[in-house]
Design a protein around this motif. Structure first.
Motif, PDB file in Angstrom:
ATOM      1  N   TRP A 197     -18.092  -9.205  -3.349  1.00 39.66           N
ATOM      2  CA  TRP A 197     -16.906  -8.446  -3.726  1.00 39.66           C
ATOM      3  C   TRP A 197     -16.770  -7.172  -2.910  1.00 39.66           C
ATOM      4  CZ3 TRP A 197     -13.242 -11.005  -5.677  1.00 39.66           C
ATOM      5  CH2 TRP A 197     -13.517 -12.139  -6.433  1.00 39.66           C
ATOM      6  N   ARG A 198     -17.838  -6.540  -2.489  1.00 35.77           N
ATOM      7  CA  ARG A 198     -17.742  -5.374  -1.593  1.00 35.77           C
ATOM      8  C   ARG A 198     -17.080  -5.770  -0.272  1.00 35.77           C
ATOM      9  NH1 ARG A 198     -20.532  -0.754  -2.705  1.00 35.77           N
ATOM     10  NH2 ARG A 198     -22.064  -0.904  -4.374  1.00 35.77           N
ATOM     11  N   GLU A 199     -17.555  -6.886   0.293  1.00 38.01           N
ATOM     12  CA  GLU A 199     -16.972  -7.372   1.556  1.00 38.01           C
ATOM     13  C   GLU A 199     -15.510  -7.760   1.373  1.00 38.01           C
ATOM     14  OE1 GLU A 199     -18.059  -7.446   4.729  1.00 38.01           O
ATOM     15  OE2 GLU A 199     -19.699  -6.252   3.899  1.00 38.01           O
ATOM     16  N   TRP A 200     -15.210  -8.402   0.273  1.00 35.66           N
ATOM     17  CA  TRP A 200     -13.840  -8.823   0.013  1.00 35.66           C
ATOM     18  C   TRP A 200     -12.917  -7.616  -0.094  1.00 35.66           C
ATOM     19  CZ3 TRP A 200     -10.139  -8.180  -3.744  1.00 35.66           C
ATOM     20  CH2 TRP A 200      -9.061  -9.054  -3.672  1.00 35.66           C
ATOM     21  N   LEU A 201     -13.326  -6.585  -0.834  1.00 35.85           N
ATOM     22  CA  LEU A 201     -12.508  -5.383  -0.953  1.00 35.85           C
ATOM     23  C   LEU A 201     -12.341  -4.675   0.392  1.00 35.85           C
ATOM     24  CD1 LEU A 201     -13.733  -3.843  -4.324  1.00 35.85           C
ATOM     25  CD2 LEU A 201     -11.446  -4.683  -3.812  1.00 35.85           C
ATOM     26  N   ARG A 202     -13.418  -4.646   1.172  1.00 40.32           N
ATOM     27  CA  ARG A 202     -13.350  -4.038   2.507  1.00 40.32           C
ATOM     28  C   ARG A 202     -12.340  -4.784   3.374  1.00 40.32           C
ATOM     29  NH1 ARG A 202     -18.696  -4.146   3.931  1.00 40.32           N
ATOM     30  NH2 ARG A 202     -18.972  -2.323   2.630  1.00 40.32           N
ATOM     31  N   ALA A 203     -12.359  -6.089   3.334  1.00 37.02           N
ATOM     32  CA  ALA A 203     -11.412  -6.911   4.114  1.00 37.02           C
ATOM     33  C   ALA A 203      -9.982  -6.687   3.628  1.00 37.02           C
ATOM     34  CB  ALA A 203     -11.782  -8.377   4.029  1.00 37.02           C
ATOM     35  N   GLN A 204      -9.799  -6.533   2.322  1.00 33.67           N
ATOM     36  CA  GLN A 204      -8.458  -6.297   1.765  1.00 33.67           C
ATOM     37  C   GLN A 204      -7.894  -4.968   2.261  1.00 33.67           C
ATOM     38  OE1 GLN A 204      -6.562  -8.481  -0.208  1.00 33.67           O
ATOM     39  NE2 GLN A 204      -8.175  -9.760   0.608  1.00 33.67           N
ATOM     40  N   ARG A 205      -8.734  -3.953   2.272  1.00 31.68           N
ATOM     41  CA  ARG A 205      -8.289  -2.637   2.755  1.00 31.68           C
ATOM     42  C   ARG A 205      -7.953  -2.678   4.234  1.00 31.68           C
ATOM     43  NH1 ARG A 205     -13.054  -0.440   0.254  1.00 31.68           N
ATOM     44  NH2 ARG A 205     -12.608  -0.344  -1.950  1.00 31.68           N
ATOM     45  N   ALA A 206      -8.756  -3.385   5.014  1.00 32.99           N
ATOM     46  CA  ALA A 206      -8.543  -3.462   6.461  1.00 32.99           C
ATOM     47  C   ALA A 206      -7.264  -4.230   6.803  1.00 32.99           C
ATOM     48  CB  ALA A 206      -9.742  -4.141   7.135  1.00 32.99           C
ATOM     49  N   SER A 207      -6.918  -5.230   5.985  1.00 34.80           N
ATOM     50  CA  SER A 207      -5.746  -6.057   6.304  1.00 34.80           C
ATOM     51  C   SER A 207      -4.441  -5.473   5.769  1.00 34.80           C
ATOM     52  CB  SER A 207      -5.931  -7.471   5.759  1.00 34.80           C
ATOM     53  OG  SER A 207      -5.880  -7.455   4.344  1.00 34.80           O
ATOM     54  N   GLY A 208      -4.518  -4.530   4.904  1.00 35.78           N
ATOM     55  CA  GLY A 208      -3.247  -4.087   4.359  1.00 35.78           C
ATOM     56  C   GLY A 208      -3.254  -2.718   3.898  1.00 35.78           C
TER      57      GLY A 208
END
Length: 120
Positions: free
Chosen positions: A109-120
């Motif tokens: 979930w840390r990686e997922w949230l990081r990816a979400q922030r980076a993409s949008g």
């Protein structure tokens, strides 16, 4: 972003998941399966992704008492049993939009949230 956490408030991992998202400014919706908040359709989503056997907590007292280690059940029978006996579920089940998580995996979930922030 809609975050749904399926699990008992008494579950340590469910509480960790809820705290993790709250600390990051999200308000997860906690669904306690023992109170009847487990929709069969939601359970099927997790089953399609992880397989029905992966949803079962093989270390639970209910699993041992019902002798499930020795039973051969169809996917439909197993999912029905999980709806009737939610204490058999691995907890928590976490759904964020279309992303699903089984059990508590903070790194995922840390990686997922990081990816979400980076993409949008």
């Amino acid at each position: 972003m809609q975050i749904r956490i399926i699990g008992s408030p008494k579950s340590k991992d469910t509480r960790k998941a809820e705290r993790f998202f709250r600390e990051r400014g999200h308000r997860p919706h906690l669904l306690d399966p023992r109170r009847g908040y487990l929709a069969p359709g939601e359970l099927r989503r997790f089953s399609r992704k992880f397989g029905p056997e992966q949803l079962v907590n093989v270390e639970s007292e209910t699993f041992r008492r019902q002798g499930l280690a020795y039973l051969k059940m169809s996917e439909m029978d197993l999912l029905e049993r999980l709806v009737i006996h939610p204490e058999l579920l691995i907890q928590p089940l976490v759904a964020v939009n279309t992303t699903l998580g089984l059990g508590w995996d903070e790194d995922f979930w840390r990686e997922w949230l990081r990816a979400q922030r980076a993409s949008g």
